[in-house]
Design a protein around this motif. Structure first.
Motif, PDB file in Angstrom:
ATOM      1  N   VAL A 157      35.146  44.476  42.229  1.00 45.93           N
ATOM      2  CA  VAL A 157      35.241  43.319  41.338  1.00 45.93           C
ATOM      3  C   VAL A 157      33.838  42.730  41.195  1.00 45.93           C
ATOM      4  CG1 VAL A 157      36.195  41.004  41.021  1.00 45.93           C
ATOM      5  CG2 VAL A 157      37.625  42.824  41.968  1.00 45.93           C
ATOM      6  N   SER A 158      33.347  42.711  39.969  1.00 43.72           N
ATOM      7  CA  SER A 158      32.011  42.169  39.714  1.00 43.72           C
ATOM      8  C   SER A 158      32.082  40.655  39.606  1.00 43.72           C
ATOM      9  CB  SER A 158      31.450  42.747  38.413  1.00 43.72           C
ATOM     10  OG  SER A 158      32.176  42.230  37.309  1.00 43.72           O
ATOM     11  N   ALA A 159      30.931  40.024  39.677  1.00 42.51           N
ATOM     12  CA  ALA A 159      30.863  38.574  39.503  1.00 42.51           C
ATOM     13  C   ALA A 159      31.398  38.191  38.126  1.00 42.51           C
ATOM     14  CB  ALA A 159      29.434  38.084  39.697  1.00 42.51           C
ATOM     15  N   ALA A 160      31.064  38.981  37.103  1.00 50.71           N
ATOM     16  CA  ALA A 160      31.541  38.699  35.744  1.00 50.71           C
ATOM     17  C   ALA A 160      33.062  38.818  35.665  1.00 50.71           C
ATOM     18  CB  ALA A 160      30.877  39.637  34.744  1.00 50.71           C
ATOM     19  N   ASP A 161      33.641  39.838  36.325  1.00 51.62           N
ATOM     20  CA  ASP A 161      35.097  39.991  36.343  1.00 51.62           C
ATOM     21  C   ASP A 161      35.752  38.789  37.025  1.00 51.62           C
ATOM     22  OD1 ASP A 161      34.884  42.498  35.159  1.00 51.62           O
ATOM     23  OD2 ASP A 161      35.079  43.594  37.064  1.00 51.62           O
ATOM     24  N   ALA A 162      35.198  38.371  38.163  1.00 56.69           N
ATOM     25  CA  ALA A 162      35.759  37.236  38.900  1.00 56.69           C
ATOM     26  C   ALA A 162      35.678  35.966  38.068  1.00 56.69           C
ATOM     27  CB  ALA A 162      35.028  37.053  40.228  1.00 56.69           C
ATOM     28  N   ALA A 218      38.282  36.096  35.309  1.00 60.85           N
ATOM     29  CA  ALA A 218      39.613  35.886  35.889  1.00 60.85           C
ATOM     30  C   ALA A 218      39.820  34.419  36.254  1.00 60.85           C
ATOM     31  CB  ALA A 218      39.797  36.781  37.112  1.00 60.85           C
ATOM     32  N   MET A 219      38.822  33.781  36.848  1.00 62.24           N
ATOM     33  CA  MET A 219      38.974  32.369  37.231  1.00 62.24           C
ATOM     34  C   MET A 219      39.207  31.499  36.005  1.00 62.24           C
ATOM     35  SD  MET A 219      36.448  31.595  40.461  1.00 62.24           S
ATOM     36  CE  MET A 219      34.929  31.939  39.598  1.00 62.24           C
ATOM     37  N   ARG A 220      38.462  31.745  34.940  1.00 59.44           N
ATOM     38  CA  ARG A 220      38.653  30.964  33.710  1.00 59.44           C
ATOM     39  C   ARG A 220      40.053  31.187  33.144  1.00 59.44           C
ATOM     40  NH1 ARG A 220      32.927  32.716  31.285  1.00 59.44           N
ATOM     41  NH2 ARG A 220      31.623  31.159  32.300  1.00 59.44           N
ATOM     42  N   SER A 221      40.510  32.433  33.196  1.00 56.58           N
ATOM     43  CA  SER A 221      41.837  32.762  32.684  1.00 56.58           C
ATOM     44  C   SER A 221      42.932  32.061  33.484  1.00 56.58           C
ATOM     45  CB  SER A 221      42.034  34.280  32.722  1.00 56.58           C
ATOM     46  OG  SER A 221      43.346  34.627  32.364  1.00 56.58           O
ATOM     47  N   VAL A 222      42.806  32.087  34.807  1.00 55.02           N
ATOM     48  CA  VAL A 222      43.803  31.443  35.667  1.00 55.02           C
ATOM     49  C   VAL A 222      43.786  29.928  35.452  1.00 55.02           C
ATOM     50  CG1 VAL A 222      44.542  31.043  38.054  1.00 55.02           C
ATOM     51  CG2 VAL A 222      43.712  33.299  37.365  1.00 55.02           C
ATOM     52  N   ALA A 223      42.609  29.355  35.313  1.00 58.67           N
ATOM     53  CA  ALA A 223      42.516  27.911  35.049  1.00 58.67           C
ATOM     54  C   ALA A 223      43.254  27.564  33.765  1.00 58.67           C
ATOM     55  CB  ALA A 223      41.056  27.476  34.969  1.00 58.67           C
ATOM     56  N   ASN A 224      43.063  28.360  32.722  1.00 60.87           N
ATOM     57  CA  ASN A 224      43.783  28.119  31.467  1.00 60.87           C
ATOM     58  C   ASN A 224      45.286  28.260  31.662  1.00 60.87           C
ATOM     59  OD1 ASN A 224      41.538  27.541  29.893  1.00 60.87           O
ATOM     60  ND2 ASN A 224      41.242  29.678  29.293  1.00 60.87           N
ATOM     61  N   GLU A 225      45.686  29.278  32.413  1.00 60.52           N
ATOM     62  CA  GLU A 225      47.106  29.517  32.658  1.00 60.52           C
ATOM     63  C   GLU A 225      47.757  28.311  33.341  1.00 60.52           C
ATOM     64  OE1 GLU A 225      49.597  32.375  35.683  1.00 60.52           O
ATOM     65  OE2 GLU A 225      47.876  33.271  34.660  1.00 60.52           O
ATOM     66  N   TYR A 226      47.048  27.700  34.285  1.00 61.39           N
ATOM     67  CA  TYR A 226      47.584  26.559  35.030  1.00 61.39           C
ATOM     68  C   TYR A 226      47.256  25.216  34.369  1.00 61.39           C
ATOM     69  CZ  TYR A 226      49.030  29.372  39.023  1.00 61.39           C
ATOM     70  OH  TYR A 226      49.673  30.268  39.845  1.00 61.39           O
ATOM     71  N   ASN A 227      46.621  25.274  33.196  1.00 63.33           N
ATOM     72  CA  ASN A 227      46.285  24.077  32.439  1.00 63.33           C
ATOM     73  C   ASN A 227      45.388  23.117  33.229  1.00 63.33           C
ATOM     74  OD1 ASN A 227      46.319  22.649  30.034  1.00 63.33           O
ATOM     75  ND2 ASN A 227      48.023  21.349  30.701  1.00 63.33           N
ATOM     76  N   ILE A 228      44.411  23.681  33.921  1.00 64.62           N
ATOM     77  CA  ILE A 228      43.414  22.866  34.601  1.00 64.62           C
ATOM     78  C   ILE A 228      42.092  23.088  33.858  1.00 64.62           C
ATOM     79  CG2 ILE A 228      42.772  24.587  36.353  1.00 64.62           C
ATOM     80  CD1 ILE A 228      42.690  22.164  38.351  1.00 64.62           C
ATOM     81  N   ARG A 233      42.978  35.024  42.687  1.00 66.55           N
ATOM     82  CA  ARG A 233      43.039  35.929  41.539  1.00 66.55           C
ATOM     83  C   ARG A 233      41.648  36.244  40.996  1.00 66.55           C
ATOM     84  NH1 ARG A 233      47.684  33.725  37.782  1.00 66.55           N
ATOM     85  NH2 ARG A 233      46.823  35.335  36.408  1.00 66.55           N
ATOM     86  N   GLY A 234      40.745  35.266  41.088  1.00 68.60           N
ATOM     87  CA  GLY A 234      39.357  35.528  40.696  1.00 68.60           C
ATOM     88  C   GLY A 234      38.748  36.601  41.600  1.00 68.60           C
ATOM     89  N   ALA A 235      38.962  36.474  42.905  1.00 71.36           N
ATOM     90  CA  ALA A 235      38.404  37.437  43.854  1.00 71.36           C
ATOM     91  C   ALA A 235      38.987  38.823  43.645  1.00 71.36           C
ATOM     92  CB  ALA A 235      38.671  36.961  45.284  1.00 71.36           C
ATOM     93  N   GLU A 252      42.003  39.517  38.823  1.00 64.76           N
ATOM     94  CA  GLU A 252      43.283  39.498  38.086  1.00 64.76           C
ATOM     95  C   GLU A 252      43.216  38.515  36.937  1.00 64.76           C
ATOM     96  OE1 GLU A 252      46.644  38.580  40.536  1.00 64.76           O
ATOM     97  OE2 GLU A 252      46.107  40.067  42.042  1.00 64.76           O
ATOM     98  N   PHE A 253      43.289  39.021  35.730  1.00 63.55           N
ATOM     99  CA  PHE A 253      43.235  38.169  34.541  1.00 63.55           C
ATOM    100  C   PHE A 253      44.579  37.558  34.254  1.00 63.55           C
ATOM    101  CE2 PHE A 253      39.772  40.963  34.481  1.00 63.55           C
ATOM    102  CZ  PHE A 253      38.752  40.373  33.772  1.00 63.55           C
TER     103      PHE A 253
END
Length: 195
Positions: A71-76, A79-89, A189-191, A194-195
């Protein structure tokens, strides 16, 4: 009574007197501790264990997760941005500190980037409870490349904030736990990428 028996009797007497004296001397602290959240003791015990193990108070106040192999830094980051959007944070900012250091020094620096996430409504409710919570806002996740080249995600141990003092009002506690769980999901999920 034997000498050994007398010695144990004296030791027992000293222990009892010491216990009673401590209870009297620390009565206000004991009373205050009884008003803490039921999980406060385990939170502080875990912190103390970490301090004793590492000798580092900062280590005792954070959670960390390594980026999975491959998992690259860019992938992480994606994924973190995607999860934040998913959880509406809200992603309310990013600090590319290693890039800043490189721009200032002209030399490459290991990765250090800080991501800031916030649920504004929960944030203001925490602030209404105590202005001191402003120092914890927004929730930060740091991506750090260690000295061996392994990337990690770090965040503050939010259990100190949730359980470390007097029990939060039930609704606020539930909101704070939801934000904590969201930040941990962002990290896990970032680590894993997982998008």
């Amino acid at each position: 009574m034997t000498i050994l028996g007398r010695l144990f009797a004296v030791i027992g007497f000293i222990v009892v007197i010491g216990g009673v004296g401590s209870a009297v001397y620390f009565k206000d602290e004991i009373r205050a501790a009884q008003n803490l959240d039921p999980k406060a003791g385990s939170v502080y015990l875990d912190m103390m264990k970490t301090v004793l193990k590492t000798g580092n108070a900062a280590e005792a106040t954070v959670w960390r997760v390594p980026l999975a192999d491959g998992v690259s830094a860019a992938d992480a980051e994606t994924a973190m941005r995607s999860v934040a959007n998913e959880y509406n944070i809200k992603n309310v900012g990013e600090l590319p500190l290693s890039s800043e250091v490189e721009a200032i020094t002209g030399k490459p620096h290991r990765l250090l980037k800080i991501y800031m996430f916030c649920d504004p409504l929960t944030a203001v409710r925490m602030l209404d409870f105590s202005d001191a919570f402003s120092a914890y806002l927004p929730c930060r996740v740091a991506m750090v490349e260690d000295k061996q080249g392994k990337a990690w995600l770090y965040t503050l141990n939010m259990d100190m904030m949730i359980h470390g003092g007097t029990t939060l009002p039930p609704e606020l506690k539930a909101e704070a736990e939801k934000v904590r769980d969201t930040i941990l999901a962002i990290m896990r999920r970032g680590a894993a990428g997982e998008f």
